[in-house]
Design an enzyme around this catalytic site. Structure first.
Site, PDB file in Angstrom:
ATOM      1  N   LEU A 668       0.846  -1.189   0.000  1.00 13.57           N
ATOM      2  CA  LEU A 668       0.000   0.000   0.000  1.00 13.57           C
ATOM      3  C   LEU A 668       0.883   1.241   0.000  1.00 13.57           C
ATOM      4  O   LEU A 668       1.855   1.324   0.767  1.00 13.57           O
ATOM      5  CB  LEU A 668      -0.907  -0.010   1.230  1.00 13.57           C
ATOM      6  CG  LEU A 668      -2.051   0.993   1.263  1.00 13.57           C
ATOM      7  CD1 LEU A 668      -3.112   0.622   0.251  1.00 13.57           C
ATOM      8  CD2 LEU A 668      -2.657   1.050   2.658  1.00 13.57           C
ATOM      9  N   ARG A 672       4.428   8.556  -2.301  1.00 15.03           N
ATOM     10  CA  ARG A 672       5.816   8.499  -1.834  1.00 15.03           C
ATOM     11  C   ARG A 672       6.600   7.663  -2.837  1.00 15.03           C
ATOM     12  O   ARG A 672       6.951   6.519  -2.584  1.00 15.03           O
ATOM     13  CB  ARG A 672       5.898   7.900  -0.428  1.00 15.03           C
ATOM     14  CG  ARG A 672       5.191   8.724   0.622  1.00 15.03           C
ATOM     15  CD  ARG A 672       5.625   8.384   2.017  1.00 15.03           C
ATOM     16  NE  ARG A 672       5.258   7.047   2.425  1.00 15.03           N
ATOM     17  CZ  ARG A 672       5.487   6.561   3.646  1.00 15.03           C
ATOM     18  NH1 ARG A 672       6.090   7.315   4.546  1.00 15.03           N
ATOM     19  NH2 ARG A 672       5.128   5.346   3.955  1.00 15.03           N
ATOM     20  N   ASN A 697      -3.049   4.330  -3.573  1.00 15.55           N
ATOM     21  CA  ASN A 697      -4.151   4.889  -2.798  1.00 15.55           C
ATOM     22  C   ASN A 697      -4.413   6.352  -3.087  1.00 15.55           C
ATOM     23  O   ASN A 697      -5.348   6.923  -2.543  1.00 15.55           O
ATOM     24  CB  ASN A 697      -3.874   4.700  -1.299  1.00 15.55           C
ATOM     25  CG  ASN A 697      -4.955   3.895  -0.617  1.00 15.55           C
ATOM     26  OD1 ASN A 697      -5.802   3.309  -1.281  1.00 15.55           O
ATOM     27  ND2 ASN A 697      -4.934   3.851   0.694  1.00 15.55           N
ATOM     28  N   ARG A 728      -5.951  -2.521   1.266  1.00 19.17           N
ATOM     29  CA  ARG A 728      -4.952  -3.588   1.297  1.00 19.17           C
ATOM     30  C   ARG A 728      -5.592  -4.964   1.475  1.00 19.17           C
ATOM     31  O   ARG A 728      -4.976  -5.985   1.178  1.00 19.17           O
ATOM     32  CB  ARG A 728      -3.946  -3.344   2.425  1.00 19.17           C
ATOM     33  CG  ARG A 728      -4.503  -3.610   3.792  1.00 19.17           C
ATOM     34  CD  ARG A 728      -3.396  -3.724   4.834  1.00 19.17           C
ATOM     35  NE  ARG A 728      -2.822  -2.442   5.189  1.00 19.17           N
ATOM     36  CZ  ARG A 728      -1.548  -2.143   5.009  1.00 19.17           C
ATOM     37  NH1 ARG A 728      -0.744  -3.001   4.433  1.00 19.17           N
ATOM     38  NH2 ARG A 728      -1.094  -0.965   5.380  1.00 19.17           N
ATOM     39  N   ASP A 744       3.790  -2.379   4.108  1.00 20.18           N
ATOM     40  CA  ASP A 744       3.764  -0.952   3.826  1.00 20.18           C
ATOM     41  C   ASP A 744       4.941  -0.581   2.931  1.00 20.18           C
ATOM     42  O   ASP A 744       5.944  -1.295   2.851  1.00 20.18           O
ATOM     43  CB  ASP A 744       3.828  -0.146   5.125  1.00 20.18           C
ATOM     44  CG  ASP A 744       2.547  -0.278   5.936  1.00 20.18           C
ATOM     45  OD1 ASP A 744       1.499  -0.551   5.329  1.00 20.18           O
ATOM     46  OD2 ASP A 744       2.603  -0.132   7.163  1.00 20.18           O
ATOM     47  N   ASP A 745       4.833   0.571   2.295  1.00 17.89           N
ATOM     48  CA  ASP A 745       5.892   0.969   1.371  1.00 17.89           C
ATOM     49  C   ASP A 745       7.153   1.422   2.088  1.00 17.89           C
ATOM     50  O   ASP A 745       8.200   1.587   1.448  1.00 17.89           O
ATOM     51  CB  ASP A 745       5.392   2.083   0.442  1.00 17.89           C
ATOM     52  CG  ASP A 745       4.904   3.309   1.201  1.00 17.89           C
ATOM     53  OD1 ASP A 745       4.940   3.277   2.451  1.00 17.89           O
ATOM     54  OD2 ASP A 745       4.488   4.293   0.561  1.00 17.89           O
ATOM     55  N   ASP A 746       7.111   1.632   3.395  1.00 17.85           N
ATOM     56  CA  ASP A 746       8.297   2.060   4.125  1.00 17.85           C
ATOM     57  C   ASP A 746       8.797   0.997   5.089  1.00 17.85           C
ATOM     58  O   ASP A 746       9.625   1.288   5.961  1.00 17.85           O
ATOM     59  CB  ASP A 746       8.015   3.350   4.891  1.00 17.85           C
ATOM     60  CG  ASP A 746       6.857   3.190   5.877  1.00 17.85           C
ATOM     61  OD1 ASP A 746       6.197   2.132   5.853  1.00 17.85           O
ATOM     62  OD2 ASP A 746       6.604   4.129   6.651  1.00 17.85           O
ATOM     63  N   GLU A 820      -7.132  -0.358  10.464  1.00 19.27           N
ATOM     64  CA  GLU A 820      -7.450  -1.540   9.674  1.00 19.27           C
ATOM     65  C   GLU A 820      -6.698  -2.766  10.184  1.00 19.27           C
ATOM     66  O   GLU A 820      -7.194  -3.896  10.098  1.00 19.27           O
ATOM     67  CB  GLU A 820      -7.134  -1.287   8.196  1.00 19.27           C
ATOM     68  CG  GLU A 820      -5.706  -1.504   7.761  1.00 19.27           C
ATOM     69  CD  GLU A 820      -4.747  -0.439   8.272  1.00 19.27           C
ATOM     70  OE1 GLU A 820      -3.531  -0.610   8.091  1.00 19.27           O
ATOM     71  OE2 GLU A 820      -5.214   0.557   8.851  1.00 19.27           O
ATOM     72  N   ASP A 821      -5.523  -2.580  10.766  1.00 20.26           N
ATOM     73  CA  ASP A 821      -4.777  -3.715  11.278  1.00 20.26           C
ATOM     74  C   ASP A 821      -5.425  -4.275  12.544  1.00 20.26           C
ATOM     75  O   ASP A 821      -5.467  -5.493  12.747  1.00 20.26           O
ATOM     76  CB  ASP A 821      -3.328  -3.317  11.543  1.00 20.26           C
ATOM     77  CG  ASP A 821      -3.227  -1.998  12.309  1.00 20.26           C
ATOM     78  OD1 ASP A 821      -4.280  -1.401  12.615  1.00 20.26           O
ATOM     79  OD2 ASP A 821      -2.111  -1.555  12.598  1.00 20.26           O
TER      80      ASP A 821
END
Length: 907
Positions: A668, A672, A697, A728, A744-746, A820-821
């Site tokens: 997701l 960035r 997103n 996601r 995650d993207d990071d 959401e987690d």
């Protein structure tokens, strides 16, 4: 005398002379020593100082021991030798320095050659390993093709019924209707997809008499159902709504029967038809009594024995919430287990059979002879005695304070309004439901309404009367959510209720809540349950879940992906081959048609495990469909089994019961690009990776000049309709594997960590397997739940920013954008009753140089506290389970913090 004097004087003169000589010698020796000392000590020092002073002169050309043009400073003879020696030593030192630099240059060149050779060797080893894998996979595929005896199945061609029925032989009596003699299986092939045609009630006379709310709710749920078709010629099942009727409309049985037989697809006897009579009130009359329904199934809440056909007709729950959704915030929590009253009952019997107490026989004589006609008087006496004993606080009222609701003969009428009854049930641990005294009445709307209200607020139903047919009884295991006690055992009810433990009470209350939400709560759940029961009876699998169509964003790729040494540093570990063949999707359609029979029981009763973890439609949780959504051991037949071994042999192969499997990365991201590109590059060379699905997103498209990395597997960029963290979890149709790494993207993960997590998930396919662990805690001063992210040896959640989970989550609560987690952990723990699994000692993901994330906001934890308390109210209890289990492996690198090694590890 004179001689003596002379001798004395002469002797004295000689002695003085001797002393003078001695003194003179001493002076000479001392002076000589001092002179020698001065010469030997001070002269070298003075010479050294003088020479040093000359050597440090400002003009470089006049230095004695440095480079010089002439030898003007070496005019002194005794210094010339020293100058020549210094010059010689300097020349030798310069030559040695030049040789040293030359050797260092040669050593550097040799080191570069060595590194190049090492890289060449590594590349050659990698190429050799890939060639070996290709050969091994080719041999494996060849052996599989030669030895397999069960071919892989693809989705069969859909078979549809013919327009004209061949006709069924008429049964001797419609009372004897069962599926084998009153249902036409030829209209419902296994591959038909179970098409259902719903009549439009407004096209018939009785449609104008229907309750507007019931009709509107029924039409709305029919339009949204996945099985409903507008083509009546291919339908397997035909559904018609006939009730509930408006007051004071009374439709005569003969008139209703005539209208039913005039339906366009009735075909003389109504086979493959379902007549639904939904009731909103407890006094709904039996509309189909004395109506010949032929071979059509009947689904309603009131049945007499002469009317009910077991295994064919369906007892459904009343439609209490017609056009409104239940308000979960008003439903009481499931804890504490014990409430104010042990049990309660309110009701009034308008018309009863002759009581057995009026006869001149004792209870023992009645049991020896014929059973009494009515136990209600004995029930009243027993319950009043329990209330008067004051052993437990109970509330029983057999006379309504206000006018009782209308009811059938011998049925206990409801007292008061629905809101008043619910308030009392919220204070009740158990809710007594006394069945009608007339044995000919199988079930009534009043009993079904009492059952509905008890399950709704968490009062465990206690049904007095084992002859009753509870809703969906041939499919649901009611003993897991309610107590069904014969009326003759009414004297033992008090003992029975007191003997139940708190854990059993909570389990029954939780199961009752599940049954109510899934099969009773709304018009959608009732209609879908009716269809699911019929579909399961005739052994047709459920329809596949409607996957989210992925709108791919075009992007350019080709940028060579680099290798981050921190991410790919695996030491001597061989994590497995990088797939050289096309991506391998999880096989599908292997158990669809046997699953209906083999997993019938556990699917209907919410047994823990993968089969009920992920329902395939929001309102059809009966059976899963496609094999790719299933859990451990159900995806496909094991091929070859594990290869065993240790060390390199174990590291280079997945082994296990599913030795050939890949996973999909779902990442997701939101505006960035640089962070995203770096994260994608770190996936280069990751073994068993099928593809990467990037969930974009942001409403803003990626930059046109953005060059995406080439990591050896496809990268699909999916555009979303709105910015939501829940995206996601959507079942994108581009996902072709059972295993998904949500990241995650990071997030920074090494390859060995990802592979270890994948191996652990393969051993626990119905669990969330992840890296950062969190836990919940009870805040005593504020009487609420808190979210805690501190280091702990005990946890109850695993963040889905990097977690493996199963592909089947459809709808998630999106009340708070950063929760959401937590919602995912609530859902999985609620269904499986198992905690998540944390792997490795990693507790956070640090992304150096990344922009500030949402979790750094001051309100982040405050909102997560609210989320937990909100979800607890929705579920009715705290489903999260604590665990001290953490998985680490000696076969992979586990970097343990020195101050965090006091926790127990399970390796």
């Amino acid at each position: 005398m004179t001689g003596y004097t002379m001798l004395r004087n002469g002797g004295a003169g000689n002695g003085g002379q001797t002393c003078m000589l001695r003194w003179s010698n001493r002076i000479r020796l001392t002076w000589l020593s001092f002179t020698l000392f001065v010469i030997l000590v001070f002269f070298p020092l003075i010479a050294h100082y003088y020479l040093t002073t000359l050597d440090e002169a400002d003009e470089a050309g006049k230095r004695i021991f440095g480079p010089r043009v002439g030898n003007e400073l070496c005019e002194v003879k005794h210094v010339l030798d020293l100058c020549r020696i210094r010059e010689s030593v300097s020349e030798e030192l310069l030559q040695l320095e030049a040789k040293r630099q030359e050797l260092n240059s040669e050593i550097a060149k040799l080191n570069l050659k060595i590194e190049a050779c090492k890289k060449s060797i590594e590349n050659a080893k990698q190429d050799l390993l890939q060639l070996k894998n290709v050969i091994s996979q080719t041999e494996h595929s060849y052996k599989e093709l030669m030895a397999q005896n069960q071919p892989k199945l693809s989705l069969p061609i859909r078979l549809l019924p013919e327009k004209d029925d061949a006709g069924l032989p008429p049964p001797k009596a419609t009372r004897g209707c069962r599926l084998h003699n009153c249902f036409d299986y030829s209209r419902c092939p296994l591959t038909s997809g179970f098409p259902v045609y719903v009549y439009d009630s407004d096209q018939f006379v009785f449609g104008s008499y229907l309750d507007p709310l019931v009709k509107q709710a029924f039409q709305a749920t029919a339009r949204a159902n996945v099985y409903v078709t507008e083509n009546a010629d291919i339908a397997c099942l035909y559904v018609i709504l006939v009730g509930e009727m408006q007051e004071p409309v009374v439709l005569r049985p003969a008139e209703l029967e005539k209208q039913l037989y005039s339906l366009p697809h009735w075909r003389t006897d109504g086979h493959n038809h379902v007549i639904i009579n939904l009731s909103r009130k407890s006094d709904t009359q039996n509309l189909l009594y004395n109506v010949s329904t032929g071979r059509a199934m009947v689904a309603q809440s009131t049945f007499y024995t002469v009317q009910y056909r077991p295994g064919f007709d369906l007892v459904v729950s009343p439609l209490v919430h017609a056009m409104s959704e239940p308000n979960f915030m008003e439903i009481p929590p499931q804890v504490p287990v014990k409430r104010k009253y042990l049990f309660t009952f309110q009701g009034e019997k308008i018309e009863s059979l002759r009581s057995s107490l009026q006869e001149a026989r004792s209870f023992e004589e009645e049991m020896e002879g014929d059973p009494p006609a009515d136990y209600d008087d004995r029930i009243i006496a027993t319950l009043k005695a329990v209330q008067d004993s004051k052993l437990d606080q109970v509330l029983v009222e057999f006379t309504c304070k206000n006018q009782p609701k209308p009811s059938l003969p011998t049925e206990w009428a409801l007292c008061g309004e629905r809101e008043d009854r619910l308030e009392l049930l919220k204070l009740s641990t158990f809710a007594l439901i006394i069945t009608p005294g007339d044995p000919r009445l199988v079930i009534s709307s009043g009993c079904a309404t009492r059952l509905f209200e008890a399950l709704e607020v968490g009062a465990v139903p206690v049904v007095l009367g084992e002859q009753v047919q509870l809703p969906y009884q041939d499919m649901l295991q009611w003993n897991e959510a309610a107590l069904v006690v014969p009326k003759p055992r009414v004297t033992e009810v008090h003992f029975l209720l007191r003997s139940l433990s708190d854990s059993d009470l909570l389990a029954m209350r939780r199961q009752g809540r599940f049954l109510w939400e899934t099969y009773f709560s709304t018009a959608d759940s009732i209609f879908n349950t009716v269809l699911a029961m019929i579909r399961t009876r005739i052994q047709i699998p459920a329809a596949p879940i409607r996957e989210e169509a992925a709108a791919e964003i075009p992007h350019r790729s080709g940028k060579a992906a680099g290798t981050d040494p921190n991410m790919a540093d695996n030491g001597d570990l061989d994590l497995g081959p990088v797939e050289t063949e096309p991506p391998y999707a999880s096989p599908r359609y292997l158990r669809n048609f046997t699953l209906t029979v083999t997993d019938f029981y556990r699917s209907w009763n919410c047994a823990p495990g993968p089969f009920h973890l992920f329902p395939h439609t929001p309102f059809d949780p009966v059976l899963p469909s496609e094999a790719k959504f299933l859990g451990s051991g159900t995806g496909f037949r094991p091929i070859g089994g594990g290869a065993g071994g240790s060390g390199k042999e174990f590291q280079a192969a997945l082994g296990g019961n599913v030795p050939r499997e890949q996973f999909t990365v779902v990442m997701l991201t939101y505006e960035r690009e640089e962070v995203l590109m770096n994260s994608l590059e770190r996936l280069n060379g990751l073994p068993y990776l099928n593809k990467v699905v990037v969930v974009w997103n942001s409403p803003k498209l990626p930059s046109e000049d953005l060059l995406w990395p080439d990591i050896g597997v496809p990268i699909m960029v999916v555009r979303t309709e709105k910015n939501s963290l829940n995206n996601r979890f959507l079942p994108w149709n581009e996902i072709e594997t059972e295993a998904i790494l949500s990241i995650d993207d990071d997030a920074h993960l090494r390859h060995d960590e990802i592979m270890f997590g994948f191996r652990v998930w393969r051993e626990a396919r119905d669990r969330i397997v992840g890296f950062p662990g969190r836990y919940h805690a009870w805040d005593i001063p504020h009487q609420s739940w808190l979210y805690n992210s501190n280091y702990s040896c005990e946890l109850s959640m695993v963040l889905t920013g990097a977690a493996f989970f199963h592909k089947a989550i459809r709808d998630m609560v999106d009340e708070y954008i950063n929760c959401e987690d937590i919602a995912m952990n609530f859902l999985v723990s609620h269904i499986t009753r198992k905690p998540p699994i944390k792997v490795t000692s990693r507790w956070t993901f640090r992304c150096p140089g990344c922009p500030q994330a949402l979790s750094h906001d001051d309100s982040h934890f405050h909102e997560r506290h609210k989320c937990i308390n909100f979800f607890v109210k929705v579920y009715g209890y705290m489903p999260l389970l604590y665990t001290q289990f953490r998985v680490d492996s000696v076969l992979f690198k586990t970097r343990l913090p020195h101050d965090k090694t006091k926790c127990f590890k399970f390796i």
